[in-house]
Design an enzyme around this catalytic site. Structure first.
Site, PDB file in Angstrom:
ATOM      1  N   LYS A  96       0.838  -1.208   0.000  1.00  0.00           N
ATOM      2  CA  LYS A  96       0.000   0.000   0.000  1.00  0.00           C
ATOM      3  C   LYS A  96       0.867   1.250   0.000  1.00  0.00           C
ATOM      4  O   LYS A  96       0.667   2.173  -0.782  1.00  0.00           O
ATOM      5  CB  LYS A  96      -0.937   0.020   1.208  1.00  0.00           C
ATOM      6  CG  LYS A  96      -1.788   1.294   1.271  1.00  0.00           C
ATOM      7  CD  LYS A  96      -2.312   1.597   2.641  1.00  0.00           C
ATOM      8  CE  LYS A  96      -1.218   2.151   3.497  1.00  0.00           C
ATOM      9  NZ  LYS A  96      -1.659   2.800   4.734  1.00  0.00           N
ATOM     10  N   CYS A 166     -18.543   4.070   6.549  1.00  0.00           N
ATOM     11  CA  CYS A 166     -18.507   2.607   6.446  1.00  0.00           C
ATOM     12  C   CYS A 166     -17.477   2.055   7.432  1.00  0.00           C
ATOM     13  O   CYS A 166     -16.437   1.506   7.061  1.00  0.00           O
ATOM     14  CB  CYS A 166     -18.187   2.198   5.005  1.00  0.00           C
ATOM     15  SG  CYS A 166     -18.588   0.464   4.655  1.00  0.00           S
ATOM     16  N   CYS A 182     -25.821  -1.323  -1.689  1.00  0.00           N
ATOM     17  CA  CYS A 182     -24.808  -2.044  -0.922  1.00  0.00           C
ATOM     18  C   CYS A 182     -25.371  -3.350  -0.362  1.00  0.00           C
ATOM     19  O   CYS A 182     -26.309  -3.332   0.444  1.00  0.00           O
ATOM     20  CB  CYS A 182     -24.300  -1.172   0.224  1.00  0.00           C
ATOM     21  SG  CYS A 182     -23.066  -2.005   1.250  1.00  0.00           S
TER      22      CYS A 182
END
Length: 188
Positions: A96, A166, A182
């Site tokens: 990442k 979220c 969703c």
């Protein structure tokens, strides 16, 4: 540009498991000391630790920063590597961070930067064909279908969304603009 790239890499290393405000404060303290490869190499570990504390896992990060900085000086002339493959070889740098470093420091999108938020949300939205257990699996799955021109922005969009709406535990589905599309919102 070389000093800026080094500072980008250090900020990314410090940011892991650390709130943005804490990372920002640590970077400010480091910059006040003249944050460069040479200044960090001359700094003892105790001083570096005092400057970056209270970032998460600060003791380990002191070691990683010192090791990485020595490698950068020796192998890259004080600059940071310009490929993901070389970046992930540095102590304390994962995929990442490497993808974000490529984007921010080199203005090159080599892949999607997948952190815990991107990983979680991609699975909740069923953006992966089958559920993935690890961020690297999610990155590969997302890169298979997401158009390359969107790779740069997906991390920025989902990180804030994952921090505010979220959430990992008790997501705020009732306030979410995606609740109608969703799959996870329908289950909760």
């Amino acid at each position: 540009p070389q000093v800026r790239r080094y500072q980008v890499l250090l900020a990314l290393m410090l940011s892991s498991q650390t709130k943005d405000q804490v990372t920002s404060a640590a970077m400010l303290r480091l910059r006040r000391r003249g944050l460069s490869v040479d200044s960090v190499l001359q700094m003892d570990e105790e001083t570096l630790g005092q400057l970056i504390y209270p970032v998460g896992f600060w003791r380990n990060k002191v070691k990683y920063i010192k090791q990485t900085t020595a490698i950068l000086k020796q192998k890259y002339g004080g600059d940071i590597p310009s490929t993901v493959e070389e970046l992930v070889q540095l102590p304390g740098v994962g995929p990442k961070m490497a993808h974000l470093a490529m984007h921010i420091a080199w203005d090159s999108v080599a892949g999607i930067a997948v952190d815990t938020h991107v990983h979680r949300i991609s699975n909740r939205l069923k953006w992966v064909k089958k559920e993935t257990k690890y961020p690297e699996e999610t990155r590969v799955a997302l890169e298979e279908w997401l158009p390359r021109d969107l790779w740069k922005e997906i991390n920025w969009l989902l990180v804030g969304f994952g921090q505010q709406t979220c959430l990992p535990v008790n997501p705020r589905c009732s306030q979410c603009l995606n609740q109608d599309i969703c799959p996870a919102a329908r289950r909760l």
